[in-house]
Design a protein around this motif. Structure first.
Motif, PDB file in Angstrom:
ATOM      1  N   GLY A 193      80.523  66.099  10.377  1.00 19.49           N
ATOM      2  CA  GLY A 193      81.282  67.326  10.142  1.00 19.49           C
ATOM      3  C   GLY A 193      80.772  68.533  10.912  1.00 19.49           C
ATOM      4  N   LYS A 194      80.046  68.287  11.997  1.00 16.45           N
ATOM      5  CA  LYS A 194      79.392  69.392  12.705  1.00 16.45           C
ATOM      6  C   LYS A 194      80.390  70.372  13.331  1.00 16.45           C
ATOM      7  CE  LYS A 194      75.389  70.279  15.657  1.00 16.45           C
ATOM      8  NZ  LYS A 194      75.932  71.451  16.325  1.00 16.45           N
ATOM      9  N   LYS A 195      81.503  69.856  13.847  1.00 22.95           N
ATOM     10  CA  LYS A 195      82.503  70.754  14.440  1.00 22.95           C
ATOM     11  C   LYS A 195      83.011  71.748  13.395  1.00 22.95           C
ATOM     12  CE  LYS A 195      86.995  70.951  16.745  1.00 22.95           C
ATOM     13  NZ  LYS A 195      88.109  70.197  17.371  1.00 22.95           N
ATOM     14  N   VAL A 196      83.217  71.266  12.191  1.00 23.86           N
ATOM     15  CA  VAL A 196      83.737  72.116  11.122  1.00 23.86           C
ATOM     16  C   VAL A 196      82.688  73.131  10.681  1.00 23.86           C
ATOM     17  CG1 VAL A 196      84.639  72.153   8.762  1.00 23.86           C
ATOM     18  CG2 VAL A 196      85.336  70.340  10.349  1.00 23.86           C
ATOM     19  N   THR A 197      81.468  72.673  10.439  1.00 22.94           N
ATOM     20  CA  THR A 197      80.431  73.590   9.955  1.00 22.94           C
ATOM     21  C   THR A 197      80.053  74.620  11.016  1.00 22.94           C
ATOM     22  OG1 THR A 197      78.708  71.991  10.587  1.00 22.94           O
ATOM     23  CG2 THR A 197      79.495  71.932   8.309  1.00 22.94           C
ATOM     24  N   TRP A 199      82.116  75.799  13.314  1.00 21.11           N
ATOM     25  CA  TRP A 199      83.242  76.745  13.394  1.00 21.11           C
ATOM     26  C   TRP A 199      83.179  77.742  12.241  1.00 21.11           C
ATOM     27  CZ3 TRP A 199      87.400  78.245  10.412  1.00 21.11           C
ATOM     28  CH2 TRP A 199      88.404  78.968  11.066  1.00 21.11           C
ATOM     29  N   LEU A 200      82.901  77.255  11.048  1.00 24.69           N
ATOM     30  CA  LEU A 200      82.797  78.155   9.902  1.00 24.69           C
ATOM     31  C   LEU A 200      81.678  79.171  10.108  1.00 24.69           C
ATOM     32  CD1 LEU A 200      83.312  75.616   6.974  1.00 24.69           C
ATOM     33  CD2 LEU A 200      84.793  77.575   7.487  1.00 24.69           C
ATOM     34  N   ALA A 201      80.531  78.707  10.556  1.00 22.95           N
ATOM     35  CA  ALA A 201      79.388  79.603  10.770  1.00 22.95           C
ATOM     36  C   ALA A 201      79.679  80.662  11.820  1.00 22.95           C
ATOM     37  CB  ALA A 201      78.162  78.789  11.167  1.00 22.95           C
ATOM     38  N   ASN A 202      80.507  80.311  12.803  1.00 22.12           N
ATOM     39  CA  ASN A 202      80.805  81.235  13.909  1.00 22.12           C
ATOM     40  C   ASN A 202      82.029  82.103  13.657  1.00 22.12           C
ATOM     41  OD1 ASN A 202      78.639  80.316  15.503  1.00 22.12           O
ATOM     42  ND2 ASN A 202      79.858  78.621  16.318  1.00 22.12           N
ATOM     43  N   ASN A 203      82.713  81.895  12.534  1.00 22.71           N
ATOM     44  CA  ASN A 203      83.942  82.651  12.262  1.00 22.71           C
ATOM     45  C   ASN A 203      83.920  83.343  10.901  1.00 22.71           C
ATOM     46  OD1 ASN A 203      86.229  82.034  14.480  1.00 22.71           O
ATOM     47  ND2 ASN A 203      84.912  80.230  14.241  1.00 22.71           N
ATOM     48  N   ILE A 204      82.740  83.662  10.407  1.00 23.79           N
ATOM     49  CA  ILE A 204      82.632  84.364   9.134  1.00 23.79           C
ATOM     50  C   ILE A 204      83.246  85.761   9.264  1.00 23.79           C
ATOM     51  CG2 ILE A 204      80.998  85.399   7.502  1.00 23.79           C
ATOM     52  CD1 ILE A 204      79.158  83.033   8.030  1.00 23.79           C
ATOM     53  N   PRO A 205      84.187  86.134   8.399  1.00 24.19           N
ATOM     54  CA  PRO A 205      84.821  87.453   8.490  1.00 24.19           C
ATOM     55  C   PRO A 205      83.798  88.580   8.370  1.00 24.19           C
ATOM     56  CG  PRO A 205      86.062  86.018   7.028  1.00 24.19           C
ATOM     57  CD  PRO A 205      84.778  85.307   7.327  1.00 24.19           C
ATOM     58  N   SER A 206      84.072  89.681   9.044  1.00 22.43           N
ATOM     59  CA  SER A 206      83.139  90.809   9.043  1.00 22.43           C
ATOM     60  C   SER A 206      83.159  91.574   7.720  1.00 22.43           C
ATOM     61  CB  SER A 206      83.470  91.767  10.191  1.00 22.43           C
ATOM     62  OG  SER A 206      84.818  92.217  10.089  1.00 22.43           O
ATOM     63  N   GLU A 207      84.253  91.409   6.950  1.00 21.48           N
ATOM     64  CA  GLU A 207      84.359  92.122   5.682  1.00 21.48           C
ATOM     65  C   GLU A 207      84.484  91.131   4.528  1.00 21.48           C
ATOM     66  OE1 GLU A 207      87.540  94.914   5.707  1.00 21.48           O
ATOM     67  OE2 GLU A 207      86.846  95.976   7.493  1.00 21.48           O
ATOM     68  N   GLU A 208      83.922  91.478   3.388  1.00 16.10           N
ATOM     69  CA  GLU A 208      84.107  90.692   2.178  1.00 16.10           C
ATOM     70  C   GLU A 208      84.195  91.637   0.984  1.00 16.10           C
ATOM     71  OE1 GLU A 208      80.768  88.063   1.532  1.00 16.10           O
ATOM     72  OE2 GLU A 208      79.394  89.713   1.097  1.00 16.10           O
ATOM     73  N   LYS A 209      84.991  91.219   0.013  1.00 15.48           N
ATOM     74  CA  LYS A 209      85.089  91.947  -1.245  1.00 15.48           C
ATOM     75  C   LYS A 209      84.364  91.119  -2.300  1.00 15.48           C
ATOM     76  CE  LYS A 209      88.403  93.522  -4.743  1.00 15.48           C
ATOM     77  NZ  LYS A 209      89.812  93.512  -5.182  1.00 15.48           N
ATOM     78  N   ILE A 210      83.693  91.775  -3.221  1.00 19.48           N
ATOM     79  CA  ILE A 210      82.968  91.054  -4.261  1.00 19.48           C
ATOM     80  C   ILE A 210      83.651  91.262  -5.615  1.00 19.48           C
ATOM     81  CG2 ILE A 210      80.780  90.815  -5.486  1.00 19.48           C
ATOM     82  CD1 ILE A 210      80.760  89.725  -2.630  1.00 19.48           C
ATOM     83  N   VAL A 305      90.027  76.570   5.764  1.00 20.28           N
ATOM     84  CA  VAL A 305      89.045  75.595   6.241  1.00 20.28           C
ATOM     85  C   VAL A 305      87.848  75.552   5.293  1.00 20.28           C
ATOM     86  CG1 VAL A 305      87.442  74.998   8.111  1.00 20.28           C
ATOM     87  CG2 VAL A 305      89.755  75.779   8.652  1.00 20.28           C
ATOM     88  N   TYR A 306      87.395  76.727   4.872  1.00 17.80           N
ATOM     89  CA  TYR A 306      86.277  76.774   3.928  1.00 17.80           C
ATOM     90  C   TYR A 306      86.593  75.991   2.656  1.00 17.80           C
ATOM     91  CZ  TYR A 306      83.629  78.468  -0.056  1.00 17.80           C
ATOM     92  OH  TYR A 306      82.918  78.519  -1.219  1.00 17.80           O
ATOM     93  N   GLY A 307      87.783  76.230   2.084  1.00 12.00           N
ATOM     94  CA  GLY A 307      88.157  75.545   0.848  1.00 12.00           C
ATOM     95  C   GLY A 307      88.181  74.035   1.020  1.00 12.00           C
ATOM     96  N   LEU A 308      88.726  73.564   2.134  1.00 15.49           N
ATOM     97  CA  LEU A 308      88.803  72.127   2.382  1.00 15.49           C
ATOM     98  C   LEU A 308      87.421  71.523   2.627  1.00 15.49           C
ATOM     99  CD1 LEU A 308      91.950  72.121   4.682  1.00 15.49           C
ATOM    100  CD2 LEU A 308      91.792  71.044   2.427  1.00 15.49           C
ATOM    101  N   ILE A 349      93.387  72.506  11.317  1.00 17.83           N
ATOM    102  CA  ILE A 349      93.574  73.966  11.204  1.00 17.83           C
ATOM    103  C   ILE A 349      92.791  74.687  12.277  1.00 17.83           C
ATOM    104  CG2 ILE A 349      93.204  75.985   9.717  1.00 17.83           C
ATOM    105  CD1 ILE A 349      93.564  74.087   7.310  1.00 17.83           C
ATOM    106  N   ILE A 350      91.563  74.243  12.540  1.00 18.86           N
ATOM    107  CA  ILE A 350      90.735  74.859  13.573  1.00 18.86           C
ATOM    108  C   ILE A 350      91.404  74.762  14.937  1.00 18.86           C
ATOM    109  CG2 ILE A 350      88.576  74.577  14.866  1.00 18.86           C
ATOM    110  CD1 ILE A 350      87.280  73.738  12.178  1.00 18.86           C
ATOM    111  N   ASN A 351      91.922  73.586  15.279  1.00 15.12           N
ATOM    112  CA  ASN A 351      92.582  73.382  16.579  1.00 15.12           C
ATOM    113  C   ASN A 351      93.838  74.245  16.704  1.00 15.12           C
ATOM    114  OD1 ASN A 351      90.634  71.524  17.352  1.00 15.12           O
ATOM    115  ND2 ASN A 351      91.814  69.762  16.617  1.00 15.12           N
ATOM    116  N   LYS A 352      94.518  74.439  15.591  1.00 11.01           N
ATOM    117  CA  LYS A 352      95.743  75.242  15.596  1.00 11.01           C
ATOM    118  C   LYS A 352      95.436  76.714  15.797  1.00 11.01           C
ATOM    119  CE  LYS A 352      99.812  76.181  12.712  1.00 11.01           C
ATOM    120  NZ  LYS A 352     100.462  75.925  11.394  1.00 11.01           N
ATOM    121  N   ASN A 353      94.240  77.141  15.458  1.00 10.76           N
ATOM    122  CA  ASN A 353      93.875  78.565  15.525  1.00 10.76           C
ATOM    123  C   ASN A 353      92.904  78.890  16.656  1.00 10.76           C
ATOM    124  OD1 ASN A 353      94.947  80.180  12.939  1.00 10.76           O
ATOM    125  ND2 ASN A 353      94.574  78.048  12.371  1.00 10.76           N
ATOM    126  N   LYS A 354      92.839  78.023  17.645  1.00  9.69           N
ATOM    127  CA  LYS A 354      91.979  78.307  18.801  1.00  9.69           C
ATOM    128  C   LYS A 354      92.564  79.433  19.646  1.00  9.69           C
ATOM    129  CE  LYS A 354      89.522  73.961  19.494  1.00  9.69           C
ATOM    130  NZ  LYS A 354      89.351  72.784  20.368  1.00  9.69           N
TER     131      LYS A 354
END
Length: 354
Positions: A193-197, A199-210, A305-308, A349-354
């Motif tokens: 699952g390295k491609k997925v992990t 991608w997630l690590a490199n696409n973390i949103p800059s903003e988050e709400k808690i 992607v995170y949820g899946l 999903i990752i390939n669709k959003n490149k």
């Protein structure tokens, strides 16, 4: 009416409760329960073991962790008990907590006992004797999403619930945490699952709400009013709840959302009635939630992607226990194949959003 109320079934072999020491503990700690209970077990949960104890005057629920190796921080009954106790005053859909112990000598594991909510639990299919129209289904769907929105809008600071989680930095912690858990639970028959992990690590949103997040909010963790099935009277299974990002919580829910027009493999894994006429699609769910919360729907790919991937890691942890003969539950035998499928959906999903 009783035909549509959710009921437990036979206890699985090897997962029986030792009644004598349990009853001694109950008599000392929850004395209002009378007599010797009959015990049944719920089959819906794939993680913690959940039982119904039917006493002479009341039925209650007992929750305990599974046998075998457990991921660090997982299956923490004490945390789940204390979290629900704290939430009850600001989120009434939480059941009443009745008692907890970490004394493993009682039944072989820590456990807690809580109120049993009598109602309908929307599992793979709605009860056969329940008539529900597409319009009713739509109302149920909206009520379920409104319940999640209500939770996300709880003022946790005013309710003195800051202790529920670390808060800021949640997104980063989740990506690294679930990546580590997946790697630790990996067996020879699933991909890295390295491609997925990556991608997630490199696409973390800059903003988050808690906010307060449930992190397992789906239909089979809801209890519906048997007399009005469009009303949510309870939300169950708070093991993974914390202070986190609401869109990640929604992404978690969408990972379980199987539509009527999904591929055959997705439909074969459906665990909740999201295929019914009148149900929202995943896109409609995102739109409804974001409209209610005043958010934009663009760039939701990260959360999907995170949820899946998170679901893939959870499934792999469960399969790991079966693979190493720590549980005999035959439902887990082919979960490795589902992990392949979930990672495939992530890559799509990752390939669709490149």
């Amino acid at each position: 009416m009783t035909k549509i109320i959710d009921k437990a079934g036979k206890v699985r072999p090897g997962e029986e409760l030792p009644i004598a020491p349990l009853l001694t503990w109950i008599n000392a700690n929850i004395p209002e329960l009378q007599g010797t209970p009959s015990v049944t077990q719920y089959s819906g949960g794939a993680s913690n073991w959940t039982y119904c104890l039917e006493f002479e005057n009341k039925s209650v629920i007992l929750r305990r962790p599974p046998a075998g190796t457990k991921a660090k921080g997982a299956h923490d009954m004490g945390r789940e008990y204390r979290l629900q106790s704290a939430l009850k005053s600001v989120y009434p859909k939480v059941p009443d907590m009745l008692g907890y112990t970490d004394d493993e000598s009682v039944i072989g594991a820590e456990f807690y006992i809580m109120q049993k909510l009598d109602g309908i639990i929307p599992r793979q299919n709605m009860p056969r004797d329940l008539e529900i129209t597409p319009a009713d289904t739509r109302k149920l769907c909206e009520a379920a999403l409104d319940g999640l929105i209500e939770l996300h809008n709880v003022d946790y600071k005013a309710a003195c619930l800051e202790h529920l989680g670390k808060g800021e930095g949640y997104t980063q912690r989740q990506i690294s945490g679930w990546t580590g858990r997946f790697q630790k639970a990996k067996t020879w028959n699933v991909p890295k699952g390295k491609k997925v992990t990556d991608w997630l690590a490199n696409n973390i949103p800059s903003e988050e709400k808690i906010c307060i997040t449930h992190n397992d909010y789906r239909f089979d963790n809801l209890v519906l009013n048997a007399q009005n099935p469009q009303e949510i009277i309870g939300v169950l299974d708070w093991e993974l709840a914390t202070l986190g990002d609401p869109l990640m919580d929604l992404g978690n829910s969408l990972a379980y959302w199987v539509q009527a027009d999904d591929d055959w493999l997705a439909r074969s894994t459906r665990r909740q009635p999201t295929h019914l006429p009148g149900m929202m699609t995943r896109e409609e769910v995102i739109q409804y939630y974001c409209d209610k919360q005043g958010l934009k729907t663009e760039d939701f790919a990260f959360y999907e992607v995170y949820g899946l991937f998170r679901l893939a890691a959870i499934v792999q942890q469960i399969y790991y226990r079966y693979h190493h003969k720590q549980t005999r539950n035959p439902q887990y035998k082919n979960l490795w194949f589902f992990v392949h499928y979930l990672l495939h959906r992530c890559r799509k999903i990752i390939n669709k959003n490149k």
